[in-house]
Design a protein around this motif. Structure first.
Motif, short mmCIF file in Angstrom:
data_model
loop_
_atom_site.label_atom_id
_atom_site.label_comp_id
_atom_site.label_asym_id
_atom_site.label_seq_id
_atom_site.Cartn_x
_atom_site.Cartn_y
_atom_site.Cartn_z
N GLY A 295 0.93 -1.10 0.11
CA GLY A 295 0.02 0.21 0.07
C GLY A 295 1.04 1.36 0.02
N LYS A 296 2.11 1.10 0.34
CA LYS A 296 2.99 2.27 0.39
C LYS A 296 3.90 2.52 -1.10
CE LYS A 296 4.35 1.67 5.31
NZ LYS A 296 5.32 1.62 6.19
N ARG A 297 3.39 1.70 -1.96
CA ARG A 297 4.08 1.67 -3.22
C ARG A 297 2.91 1.94 -4.40
NH1 ARG A 297 7.20 -0.94 0.14
NH2 ARG A 297 9.41 -1.01 -0.36
N ALA A 298 3.42 2.91 -5.21
CA ALA A 298 2.21 3.11 -6.54
C ALA A 298 2.04 1.80 -7.34
CB ALA A 298 2.94 4.11 -7.37
N SER A 299 3.15 1.06 -7.46
CA SER A 299 2.93 -0.34 -8.17
C SER A 299 2.90 -1.43 -7.42
CB SER A 299 4.00 -0.39 -9.33
OG SER A 299 3.94 -1.72 -9.73
N GLN A 300 2.37 -2.57 -7.67
CA GLN A 300 2.43 -3.73 -6.72
C GLN A 300 2.79 -4.84 -7.79
OE1 GLN A 300 -0.47 -1.86 -6.60
NE2 GLN A 300 0.48 -0.67 -5.01
N LEU A 328 7.93 -28.08 2.78
CA LEU A 328 8.28 -26.97 2.24
C LEU A 328 7.57 -26.85 0.93
CD1 LEU A 328 10.44 -24.87 1.58
CD2 LEU A 328 11.70 -26.42 0.28
N TRP A 329 6.93 -27.40 0.25
CA TRP A 329 6.03 -27.00 -0.77
C TRP A 329 4.73 -26.54 -0.27
CZ3 TRP A 329 10.02 -27.54 -3.27
CH2 TRP A 329 10.64 -28.64 -3.65
N ILE A 330 4.21 -27.18 1.12
CA ILE A 330 2.81 -26.55 1.37
C ILE A 330 3.17 -25.09 2.07
CG2 ILE A 330 1.42 -27.02 3.41
CD1 ILE A 330 1.01 -28.79 0.87
N VAL A 331 4.15 -24.95 2.55
CA VAL A 331 4.86 -23.49 3.17
C VAL A 331 4.80 -22.60 2.24
CG1 VAL A 331 6.80 -22.31 4.41
CG2 VAL A 331 6.02 -24.47 5.24
N LEU A 332 5.38 -22.98 1.18
CA LEU A 332 5.49 -22.07 0.03
C LEU A 332 4.17 -21.61 -0.62
CD1 LEU A 332 8.61 -23.37 -2.08
CD2 LEU A 332 8.48 -21.38 -0.58
N ILE A 333 3.36 -22.72 -0.75
CA ILE A 333 1.94 -22.62 -1.48
C ILE A 333 1.20 -21.66 -0.08
CG2 ILE A 333 -0.07 -23.58 -1.81
CD1 ILE A 333 1.45 -25.98 -2.84
N GLY A 334 1.21 -21.95 0.90
CA GLY A 334 0.46 -21.02 1.99
C GLY A 334 0.99 -19.60 2.06
N VAL A 335 2.20 -19.52 1.94
CA VAL A 335 2.74 -18.01 2.01
C VAL A 335 2.25 -17.25 0.79
CG1 VAL A 335 4.89 -16.44 1.60
CG2 VAL A 335 4.67 -18.67 3.29
N ALA A 336 2.22 -18.15 -0.33
CA ALA A 336 1.77 -17.26 -1.51
C ALA A 336 0.27 -17.07 -1.65
CB ALA A 336 2.21 -18.22 -2.68
N GLY A 337 -0.40 -18.17 -0.76
CA GLY A 337 -1.78 -17.79 -0.90
C GLY A 337 -2.01 -16.47 0.09
N GLY A 338 -1.53 -16.34 1.15
CA GLY A 338 -1.88 -15.44 1.87
C GLY A 338 -1.65 -13.91 1.43
N ALA A 339 -0.35 -14.02 0.64
CA ALA A 339 -0.16 -12.67 -0.29
C ALA A 339 -0.99 -12.52 -1.14
CB ALA A 339 1.25 -12.91 -0.82
N ALA A 340 -1.52 -13.40 -2.03
CA ALA A 340 -2.35 -13.19 -3.02
C ALA A 340 -3.82 -12.71 -2.79
CB ALA A 340 -2.63 -14.53 -3.84
N ILE A 341 -4.38 -13.15 -1.55
CA ILE A 341 -5.71 -12.58 -1.31
C ILE A 341 -5.33 -11.58 -0.66
CG2 ILE A 341 -5.49 -13.78 1.18
CD1 ILE A 341 -8.83 -13.18 -1.00
N SER A 342 -4.56 -11.10 0.10
CA SER A 342 -4.48 -9.52 0.52
C SER A 342 -4.14 -8.61 -0.51
CB SER A 342 -3.23 -9.51 1.43
OG SER A 342 -1.96 -9.91 1.10
N LEU A 343 -3.28 -9.01 -1.53
CA LEU A 343 -3.17 -8.25 -2.72
C LEU A 343 -4.53 -8.05 -3.41
CD1 LEU A 343 0.07 -9.58 -4.28
CD2 LEU A 343 -0.25 -7.07 -3.48
N ALA A 344 -5.41 -9.00 -3.54
CA ALA A 344 -6.57 -8.88 -4.35
C ALA A 344 -7.62 -7.90 -3.55
CB ALA A 344 -7.23 -10.23 -4.58
N LEU A 345 -7.57 -8.04 -2.15
CA LEU A 345 -8.49 -7.19 -1.38
C LEU A 345 -7.91 -5.63 -1.33
CD1 LEU A 345 -8.86 -9.58 1.67
CD2 LEU A 345 -10.74 -8.88 -0.17
N SER A 346 -6.53 -5.68 -1.54
CA SER A 346 -5.79 -4.27 -1.48
C SER A 346 -6.23 -3.43 -2.85
CB SER A 346 -4.44 -4.21 -1.34
OG SER A 346 -4.15 -4.83 -0.09
N PHE A 347 -6.28 -4.47 -4.04
CA PHE A 347 -6.66 -3.68 -5.25
C PHE A 347 -7.81 -3.13 -5.36
CE2 PHE A 347 -3.76 -6.96 -7.46
CZ PHE A 347 -2.43 -6.25 -7.38
N PHE A 348 -8.95 -3.34 -4.69
CA PHE A 348 -10.30 -2.84 -4.58
C PHE A 348 -9.89 -1.13 -4.09
CE2 PHE A 348 -12.00 -7.07 -3.39
CZ PHE A 348 -11.73 -7.60 -4.51
N GLY A 349 -9.35 -0.88 -3.26
CA GLY A 349 -8.84 0.35 -2.72
C GLY A 349 -8.02 1.05 -3.75
#
Length: 430
Positions: A295-300, A328-349
């Motif tokens: 949210g502090k950056r112009a581009s994500q 390890l594969w599960i951790v990577l997928i989980g970390v990516a999933g948390g980032a993806a949903i929060s980015l999607a929600l951030s884009f609305f604003g």
């Protein structure tokens, strides 16, 4: 680029936010202690409403076997219990902005929690048909919150969109994970059962209503100005929508089928269940941190690229057959999933100029997004049953992630869905 779509650089100044800004806003002294209390209650209300946006659904899946045994439902019909809320998301999400314009955002959010409470009770005390109706109505109540919270944040915290999105994302995800973990233990308590376990989530929604009551004294009606873009004709809005839909597709497929994929590789049922919990818990840090920084950056776009890379490495690892590194594969997928949903929600604003535009974009993205998500578990399950292998389903997930990256690079660019100073009448208002 679609008709009516304009790209305008986003002012860097609008991205500035920090914990200091947040504290200053909450403690600002125009109204003394009453002002501070009002702001604290608003933030707490947002966090509590967010806590209800997944828990009433994620708490059902682990109870499916108990529900089938008690009601005589087949596995196929029981599977509809987790699909119906997604259908409700798709149906109700586009209607939420219009409802908010009629009765106000505060009352609409309060009504959504009231509907959720009623639906939770209905699905626990009625017949089989009431169970299904209750699940649909629960999805309808949650859909209102899904759409209108980003709009409220855009209106009341315009320079803290990332921070507030992080707070409500982590609240939503924490309670979703808690619901998955404690639903069965609660059901196995004496004289509780699956009905009592599902009913317990009405406590959380009732507490949310009580904390939200002070907000009902206000009735802010989002203004539908003539210069508002028609989001359905905006290329940028469609990129946000498809990013939202694809990350939801990947998430719900993972929730539905990762345990089966791991068991097919020799993992025990118990261990596979813990891996699903691990996936949800490791998503929590990124679901909070990513929107605050992004949210502090112009581009994500950089965040989109890293998210897609982590997803691809995780699913490629599952495809590789290196079982010793499954954690390890599960951790990577989980970390990516948390980032993806929060980015999607951030884009609305971040991609809109007003709370009404944020609500319209949120409604469009969540309607199409959850409709796409609803097809994911069924499609992947059908392919596995037909082919008898997880190879093609995993390859399809990786293709979805490539598309996620493609649309995310568009959604993450420094742009608004409507340019500054747009002339009245240029766009067809929704």
């Amino acid at each position: 680029m679609a008709v009516g779509d304009h790209v305008t650089p986003v002012s860097e100044q609008t991205r500035r936010e920090s914990w200091g800004d947040m504290v200053e806003r909450i403690g600002a002294g125009h109204g003394g202690s009453s002002r501070t209390t009002s702001q604290v209650l608003l933030v707490l209300g947002i966090i509590l409403i967010a806590a209800n946006l997944r828990a009433a659904i994620t708490g059902v899946g682990p109870l499916i076997n108990d529900i089938c045994h008690d009601t005589g439902l087949s596995t196929t019909w029981a599977g509809m219990l987790t699909t119906l809320p997604l259908v409700a998301f798709a149906v109700v999400s586009p209607l939420a902005p219009a409802i908010a314009r009629r009765i106000g955002i505060e009352l609409a959010l309060g009504a959504s929690m009231g509907l959720l409470t009623v639906s939770i009770v209905m699905r626990c005390v009625t017949s089989q048909s009431g169970l299904f109706v209750g699940m649909f109505l629960a999805g309808a109540g949650i859909a209102m919150g899904n759409v209108l919270l980003p709009s409220l944040i855009k209106r009341d915290f315009p320079t803290q969109v990332g921070l507030m999105t992080g707070l409500y994302s982590i609240s939503m995800n924490v309670w979703a994970a808690i619901a998955s973990g404690i639903s069965v233990p609660i059901a196995h308590l004496a004289h509780v059962g699956w009905r009592g376990s599902m009913m317990s989530w009405a406590i959380l929604s009732l507490v949310s209503i009580l904390i939200w009551l002070p907000q009902l004294r206000s009735r802010h009606i989002p203004q539908k100005i003539n210069a508002t873009v028609n989001v359905w004709r905006s290329g940028l809005a469609w990129q946000v929508t498809l990013f939202m839909g694809l990350q939801s597709f990947v998430f719900y497929v993972s929730i539905a089928w990762l345990p089966d994929i791991l068991q097919s590789r020799g993992m025990s049922e118990t261990s596979a269940g813990w891996m699903l919990s691990l996936l949800q818990f490791v998503s929590l840090p990124t679901s909070f941190i990513v929107p605050v920084i992004a949210g502090k950056r112009a581009s994500q776009r950089g965040f989109v690229g890293v998210t897609a890379l982590l997803f691809l490495v995780g699913y490629a690892g599952l495809l590789s057959g290196i079982n010793a590194l499954d954690w390890l594969w599960i951790v990577l997928i989980g970390v990516a999933g948390g980032a993806a949903i929060s980015l999607a929600l951030s884009f609305f604003g971040l991609r809109s100029r007003s709370s009404d535009e944020a609500a319209q974009l949120s409604g469009m993205a969540q309607s199409i997004g959850y409709l796409l998500a609803a097809t994911g578990p069924m499609l992947i399950g059908f392919l596995h049953n037909t082919l008898g292998s997880w190879t093609i389903p995993l390859l399809i997930l990786m293709m979805a992630i490539v598309l996620l990256f493609t649309f995310g690079m568009g959604a993450g660019r420094d742009a608004y869905i409507r340019p500054a100073g747009a002339s009245k009448g240029i766009h067809s208002p929704m």
